[in-house]
Every structure is written in structure tokens, then in C-alpha cells.
Design a protein around this motif. Structure first.
Motif, PDB file in Angstrom:
ATOM      1  N   GLY A  47    -117.965  16.028  -1.733  1.00  0.00           N
ATOM      2  CA  GLY A  47    -118.783  14.946  -2.274  1.00  0.00           C
ATOM      3  C   GLY A  47    -118.997  15.019  -3.781  1.00  0.00           C
ATOM      4  N   LEU A  48    -118.575  16.107  -4.405  1.00  0.00           N
ATOM      5  CA  LEU A  48    -118.825  16.294  -5.836  1.00  0.00           C
ATOM      6  C   LEU A  48    -118.000  15.364  -6.713  1.00  0.00           C
ATOM      7  CD1 LEU A  48    -119.038  20.190  -5.946  1.00  0.00           C
ATOM      8  CD2 LEU A  48    -120.908  18.589  -6.381  1.00  0.00           C
ATOM      9  N   HIS A  49    -116.929  14.791  -6.161  1.00  0.00           N
ATOM     10  CA  HIS A  49    -116.090  13.905  -6.984  1.00  0.00           C
ATOM     11  C   HIS A  49    -116.895  12.745  -7.548  1.00  0.00           C
ATOM     12  CE1 HIS A  49    -115.449  10.321  -4.293  1.00  0.00           C
ATOM     13  NE2 HIS A  49    -115.874  11.178  -3.393  1.00  0.00           N
ATOM     14  N   ARG A  50    -117.948  12.344  -6.869  1.00  0.00           N
ATOM     15  CA  ARG A  50    -118.767  11.229  -7.349  1.00  0.00           C
ATOM     16  C   ARG A  50    -119.478  11.593  -8.657  1.00  0.00           C
ATOM     17  NH1 ARG A  50    -119.095   7.654  -2.955  1.00  0.00           N
ATOM     18  NH2 ARG A  50    -118.331   8.609  -1.008  1.00  0.00           N
ATOM     19  N   ALA A  51    -120.019  12.790  -8.720  1.00  0.00           N
ATOM     20  CA  ALA A  51    -120.671  13.243  -9.947  1.00  0.00           C
ATOM     21  C   ALA A  51    -119.652  13.449 -11.065  1.00  0.00           C
ATOM     22  CB  ALA A  51    -121.450  14.532  -9.692  1.00  0.00           C
ATOM     23  N   VAL A 141    -107.611   5.207 -21.835  1.00  0.00           N
ATOM     24  CA  VAL A 141    -106.846   5.341 -20.602  1.00  0.00           C
ATOM     25  C   VAL A 141    -107.506   6.427 -19.764  1.00  0.00           C
ATOM     26  CG1 VAL A 141    -104.621   5.927 -19.557  1.00  0.00           C
ATOM     27  CG2 VAL A 141    -104.677   4.649 -21.709  1.00  0.00           C
ATOM     28  N   THR A 142    -107.650   6.177 -18.481  1.00  0.00           N
ATOM     29  CA  THR A 142    -108.209   7.180 -17.571  1.00  0.00           C
ATOM     30  C   THR A 142    -107.240   7.408 -16.417  1.00  0.00           C
ATOM     31  OG1 THR A 142    -109.421   5.441 -16.370  1.00  0.00           O
ATOM     32  CG2 THR A 142    -110.627   6.663 -18.066  1.00  0.00           C
ATOM     33  N   ILE A 143    -107.313   8.602 -15.856  1.00  0.00           N
ATOM     34  CA  ILE A 143    -106.610   8.901 -14.609  1.00  0.00           C
ATOM     35  C   ILE A 143    -107.409   9.985 -13.895  1.00  0.00           C
ATOM     36  CG2 ILE A 143    -105.014  10.453 -15.839  1.00  0.00           C
ATOM     37  CD1 ILE A 143    -102.935   9.768 -13.607  1.00  0.00           C
ATOM     38  N   ALA A 144    -107.878   9.670 -12.700  1.00  0.00           N
ATOM     39  CA  ALA A 144    -108.734  10.584 -11.941  1.00  0.00           C
ATOM     40  C   ALA A 144    -108.017  11.040 -10.673  1.00  0.00           C
ATOM     41  CB  ALA A 144    -110.058   9.909 -11.584  1.00  0.00           C
ATOM     42  N   PHE A 145    -107.745  12.330 -10.591  1.00  0.00           N
ATOM     43  CA  PHE A 145    -107.121  12.949  -9.418  1.00  0.00           C
ATOM     44  C   PHE A 145    -105.768  12.319  -9.088  1.00  0.00           C
ATOM     45  CE2 PHE A 145    -111.806  13.187  -8.782  1.00  0.00           C
ATOM     46  CZ  PHE A 145    -111.929  14.539  -9.080  1.00  0.00           C
ATOM     47  N   GLY A 146    -105.040  11.941 -10.127  1.00  0.00           N
ATOM     48  CA  GLY A 146    -103.743  11.341  -9.907  1.00  0.00           C
ATOM     49  C   GLY A 146    -102.612  11.998 -10.667  1.00  0.00           C
ATOM     50  N   ILE A 147    -102.917  12.690 -11.745  1.00  0.00           N
ATOM     51  CA  ILE A 147    -101.846  13.207 -12.597  1.00  0.00           C
ATOM     52  C   ILE A 147    -101.004  14.262 -11.879  1.00  0.00           C
ATOM     53  CG2 ILE A 147    -103.196  15.054 -13.695  1.00  0.00           C
ATOM     54  CD1 ILE A 147    -100.674  12.725 -15.471  1.00  0.00           C
ATOM     55  N   GLU A 174    -109.170  16.045 -13.071  1.00  0.00           N
ATOM     56  CA  GLU A 174    -108.271  16.611 -12.066  1.00  0.00           C
ATOM     57  C   GLU A 174    -108.842  17.910 -11.515  1.00  0.00           C
ATOM     58  OE1 GLU A 174    -106.333  16.543  -9.497  1.00  0.00           O
ATOM     59  OE2 GLU A 174    -104.926  15.297 -10.655  1.00  0.00           O
ATOM     60  N   PHE A 175    -108.486  18.207 -10.275  1.00  0.00           N
ATOM     61  CA  PHE A 175    -108.822  19.507  -9.726  1.00  0.00           C
ATOM     62  C   PHE A 175    -108.170  20.587 -10.580  1.00  0.00           C
ATOM     63  CE2 PHE A 175    -109.357  16.852  -5.904  1.00  0.00           C
ATOM     64  CZ  PHE A 175    -110.625  17.265  -5.517  1.00  0.00           C
ATOM     65  N   SER A 176    -108.817  21.757 -10.647  1.00  0.00           N
ATOM     66  CA  SER A 176    -108.352  22.809 -11.549  1.00  0.00           C
ATOM     67  C   SER A 176    -108.401  24.154 -10.833  1.00  0.00           C
ATOM     68  CB  SER A 176    -109.204  22.794 -12.820  1.00  0.00           C
ATOM     69  OG  SER A 176    -108.648  23.604 -13.817  1.00  0.00           O
ATOM     70  N   LYS A 177    -108.417  25.217 -11.623  1.00  0.00           N
ATOM     71  CA  LYS A 177    -108.452  26.573 -11.069  1.00  0.00           C
ATOM     72  C   LYS A 177    -109.885  27.102 -11.095  1.00  0.00           C
ATOM     73  CE  LYS A 177    -103.908  26.765 -10.903  1.00  0.00           C
ATOM     74  NZ  LYS A 177    -103.178  26.622  -9.642  1.00  0.00           N
ATOM     75  N   VAL A 178    -110.395  27.472  -9.936  1.00  0.00           N
ATOM     76  CA  VAL A 178    -111.750  28.018  -9.849  1.00  0.00           C
ATOM     77  C   VAL A 178    -111.825  29.314 -10.632  1.00  0.00           C
ATOM     78  CG1 VAL A 178    -113.520  28.904  -8.291  1.00  0.00           C
ATOM     79  CG2 VAL A 178    -112.125  26.931  -7.617  1.00  0.00           C
ATOM     80  N   ASP A 179    -112.823  29.432 -11.507  1.00  0.00           N
ATOM     81  CA  ASP A 179    -112.928  30.616 -12.371  1.00  0.00           C
ATOM     82  C   ASP A 179    -114.092  31.527 -12.003  1.00  0.00           C
ATOM     83  OD1 ASP A 179    -115.040  29.069 -13.210  1.00  0.00           O
ATOM     84  OD2 ASP A 179    -114.190  28.603 -15.179  1.00  0.00           O
ATOM     85  N   VAL A 180    -114.636  31.343 -10.801  1.00  0.00           N
ATOM     86  CA  VAL A 180    -115.703  32.211 -10.299  1.00  0.00           C
ATOM     87  C   VAL A 180    -115.132  32.951  -9.090  1.00  0.00           C
ATOM     88  CG1 VAL A 180    -118.034  32.339  -9.359  1.00  0.00           C
ATOM     89  CG2 VAL A 180    -117.468  30.600 -11.093  1.00  0.00           C
ATOM     90  N   MET A 242    -115.714  21.896 -14.508  1.00  0.00           N
ATOM     91  CA  MET A 242    -116.838  21.368 -13.736  1.00  0.00           C
ATOM     92  C   MET A 242    -116.960  22.158 -12.441  1.00  0.00           C
ATOM     93  SD  MET A 242    -116.306  17.258 -14.194  1.00  0.00           S
ATOM     94  CE  MET A 242    -116.626  16.454 -15.760  1.00  0.00           C
ATOM     95  N   THR A 243    -118.192  22.478 -12.079  1.00  0.00           N
ATOM     96  CA  THR A 243    -118.490  23.172 -10.830  1.00  0.00           C
ATOM     97  C   THR A 243    -117.650  24.435 -10.677  1.00  0.00           C
ATOM     98  OG1 THR A 243    -118.820  20.953  -9.886  1.00  0.00           O
ATOM     99  CG2 THR A 243    -118.988  22.820  -8.376  1.00  0.00           C
ATOM    100  N   GLY A 244    -117.765  25.315 -11.660  1.00  0.00           N
ATOM    101  CA  GLY A 244    -117.085  26.592 -11.593  1.00  0.00           C
ATOM    102  C   GLY A 244    -115.578  26.506 -11.708  1.00  0.00           C
ATOM    103  N   GLY A 245    -115.087  25.397 -12.275  1.00  0.00           N
ATOM    104  CA  GLY A 245    -113.652  25.234 -12.429  1.00  0.00           C
ATOM    105  C   GLY A 245    -112.967  24.531 -11.276  1.00  0.00           C
ATOM    106  N   VAL A 246    -113.710  24.064 -10.291  1.00  0.00           N
ATOM    107  CA  VAL A 246    -113.098  23.326  -9.195  1.00  0.00           C
ATOM    108  C   VAL A 246    -112.365  22.098  -9.739  1.00  0.00           C
ATOM    109  CG1 VAL A 246    -113.544  21.997  -7.088  1.00  0.00           C
ATOM    110  CG2 VAL A 246    -114.781  24.122  -7.493  1.00  0.00           C
ATOM    111  N   ALA A 247    -112.945  21.472 -10.756  1.00  0.00           N
ATOM    112  CA  ALA A 247    -112.309  20.353 -11.435  1.00  0.00           C
ATOM    113  C   ALA A 247    -112.464  20.545 -12.934  1.00  0.00           C
ATOM    114  CB  ALA A 247    -112.921  19.025 -11.005  1.00  0.00           C
ATOM    115  N   ALA A 248    -111.752  19.750 -13.712  1.00  0.00           N
ATOM    116  CA  ALA A 248    -111.890  19.794 -15.158  1.00  0.00           C
ATOM    117  C   ALA A 248    -111.673  18.401 -15.718  1.00  0.00           C
ATOM    118  CB  ALA A 248    -110.898  20.784 -15.779  1.00  0.00           C
ATOM    119  N   LEU A 249    -112.407  18.090 -16.782  1.00  0.00           N
ATOM    120  CA  LEU A 249    -112.249  16.838 -17.492  1.00  0.00           C
ATOM    121  C   LEU A 249    -111.546  17.119 -18.798  1.00  0.00           C
ATOM    122  CD1 LEU A 249    -112.737  13.801 -17.890  1.00  0.00           C
ATOM    123  CD2 LEU A 249    -114.964  14.387 -18.877  1.00  0.00           C
ATOM    124  N   HIS A 250    -110.369  16.537 -18.980  1.00  0.00           N
ATOM    125  CA  HIS A 250    -109.577  16.702 -20.185  1.00  0.00           C
ATOM    126  C   HIS A 250    -109.653  15.431 -21.018  1.00  0.00           C
ATOM    127  CE1 HIS A 250    -107.817  19.448 -17.208  1.00  0.00           C
ATOM    128  NE2 HIS A 250    -107.481  20.199 -18.227  1.00  0.00           N
TER     129      HIS A 250
END
Length: 255
Positions: A47-51, A141-147, A174-180, A242-250
Motif C-alpha cells: 500500500g505504500l505506493h500511494r504515499a 516527464v514522469t514514469i512510475a514503476f515502469g522504467i 521505481e522499486f530499488s534496493k533495500v538498504d536496511v 523511500m521506506t528504507g530503499g524499497v523504492a527511490a525517486l530519481h
């Protein structure tokens, strides 16, 4: 991406496939999940994708007044980012939603009609590697969870830069690498052990969700992707976990 693969090969999840086959395989996944896309994102992110999407929408810097502002949302077929942008900005904001998948676009167009936004949100089908727009067309230009689903990401990034106006910016969520460390183990167990089962239960097919989990794991970490944006010509590039690296905004600018 994977330097071991040849220039004629890429990956579909963990599987190595010919470059020319990936797009068709990805299209099949999204045809299967189009009607349950919001459910899919809820499963993938808890559900975090909304935030995260709200944070990206804020970062666009949409004008509140009547000033004209053109936004291109790539791989945004269902209209989620477009509708958020219209709600956040003023009457001068117009959004072009661009997606290769007709099933996703059908969902978005129906939602736009229901919201009476068809005059402000345009839906166009096409390939992110060959954007059918003149250079310097869009303010953002935006792209969310598509690249991560694009076969040739560097090509798509250069195309997104090309269609930006000078001073415009690209935002990639986009989803990223968790860093925790502790969170990484929990997230892996949830992703591979739970999400495909939930996908089968909720959507009737777990395989698309298995691909999506694998595609997340293959996607580079935030700094590596930031360097890919720099290589494509973007400047002032930032990567915000974001959220411990679960996602990232570039974010990157065309200067």
C-alpha cells in the motif's frame, strides 16, 4: 543492467531472453493485470505506493494558477499519476498519458471519462523507446514503476530527455534496493514467498506477480540508476530512497 548479457539479449525477470522478445512478454503480463493494477501495486508495496506517488506528484512542482504546464506520464496507462497531477495543479495543467499496453490505456481512458477529465488527459499508445512527440514538448516527464520493464532503458531515457523543454525535469519512481539489512530479509521473504500466492488468490494468476518481483530484484540500486540518467544527458540528478530503499525517486533536469 547485467553486463554479462550481450547487446542482443536482456532479462525477463530472472530469465535471459532475446532483446526482441521482452516487450511482448511484458505486454502479456500487463494485459493480465490491467484490471487489477491498483491491487497489484498494493500487493507489491504493501500500500505504500500511494504515499510514494503523492511524493512524486509534489516534486513535479505543478503550477496552481492558470499557467500552462504540459506533463508527459510514460507507462502510466491507468491514469493514476495523471489524475493526481490534475488534482494537485491548477487549470493550466494538461497531461499526456503514454503507454505501450492497450489494456492499460483502456482502463485509464474509462477512468478519465468517469471523472470527466477527458479534455485534460490524453491517452496515446506507443513505445517509450520511440516517443512520437517533437523535441522540447513537455515541462516535465514522469514514469512510475515502469522504467524497469523497458527493454532498452538508456534509449528510453534519452527519448524522455529529448521531449523535455530546456529546464524541464524527469521524475522516475521505481522499486530499488533495500538498504536496511533486517528489512531486506523480511522484504525478500514477503516478495518471493507471499506476493505470487496473493496474486493467484486475488487475481487468479500468480505468474505475472512472480515476474514483477523478479524484475524488481534485477533493477539497479538508486545510485547506479542515477548514473544511467547522467549518461543519458540529465543534469542535477538526485536519488531519494523511500521506506528504507524499497523504492527511490530519481529526478534529473534537461539544462
Amino acid at each position: 543492467m547485467d553486463r554479462a548479457a550481450s547487446e542482443n539479449e536482456t532479462h525477463f525477470g530472472f530469465a535471459e531472453v532475446p532483446l526482441g522478445q521482452k516487450q511482448g512478454l511484458v505486454d502479456d503480463v500487463f494485459h493480465k493485470v490491467a484490471s487489477r493494477y491498483d491491487v497489484m501495486n498494493d500487493l507489491m508495496s504493501g500500500g505504500l505506493h500511494r504515499a510514494w506517488k503523492s511524493a512524486m506528484t509534489t516534486a513535479i512542482g505543478l503550477p496552481k494558477g492558470a499557467r500552462q504546464f504540459t506533463l508527459l506520464d510514460v507507462a502510466g496507462g491507468t491514469g493514476d499519476i495523471a489524475f493526481r497531477a490534475i488534482a494537485a495543479g491548477g487549470p493550466g495543467v494538461a497531461v499526456t498519458v503514454f503507454d505501450i499496453n492497450d489494456a492499460m490505456l483502456d482502463v485509464g481512458a474509462a477512468r478519465a471519462a468517469k471523472r470527466r477529465l477527458s479534455d485534460r488527459v490524453t491517452f496515446i499508445q506507443g513505445n517509450a523507446e520511440e516517443l512520437p512527440f517533437p523535441s522540447s514538448s513537455f515541462d516535465a516527464v514522469t514514469i512510475a514503476f515502469g522504467i524497469r520493464n523497458v527493454p532498452r532503458i538508456p534509449v528510453a531515457l534519452k527519448e524522455m530527455r529529448r521531449v523535455l523543454k530546456p529546464g524541464g525535469h524527469l521524475l522516475v519512481l521505481e522499486f530499488s534496493k533495500v538498504d536496511v539489512p533486517g528489512l531486506a530479509r523480511i522484504y525478500d521473504a514477503f516478495s518471493f514467498g507471499v506476493i505470487p500466492r496473493l496474486g493467484k488468490l486475488v487475481a487468479g494468476d500468480g505468474e505475472p506477480y512472480r515476474y514483477l518481483v523478479e524484475s524488481i530484484r534485477r533493477f539497479p540500486d538508486a545510485e547506479t540508476f542515477a548514473n544511467m540518467m547522467r549518461d543519458a544527458g540529465f543534469e542535477q540528478v538526485t536519488a531519494t530512497p523511500m521506506t528504507g530503499g524499497v523504492a527511490a525517486l530519481h529526478v534529473g533536469f534537461r539544462i
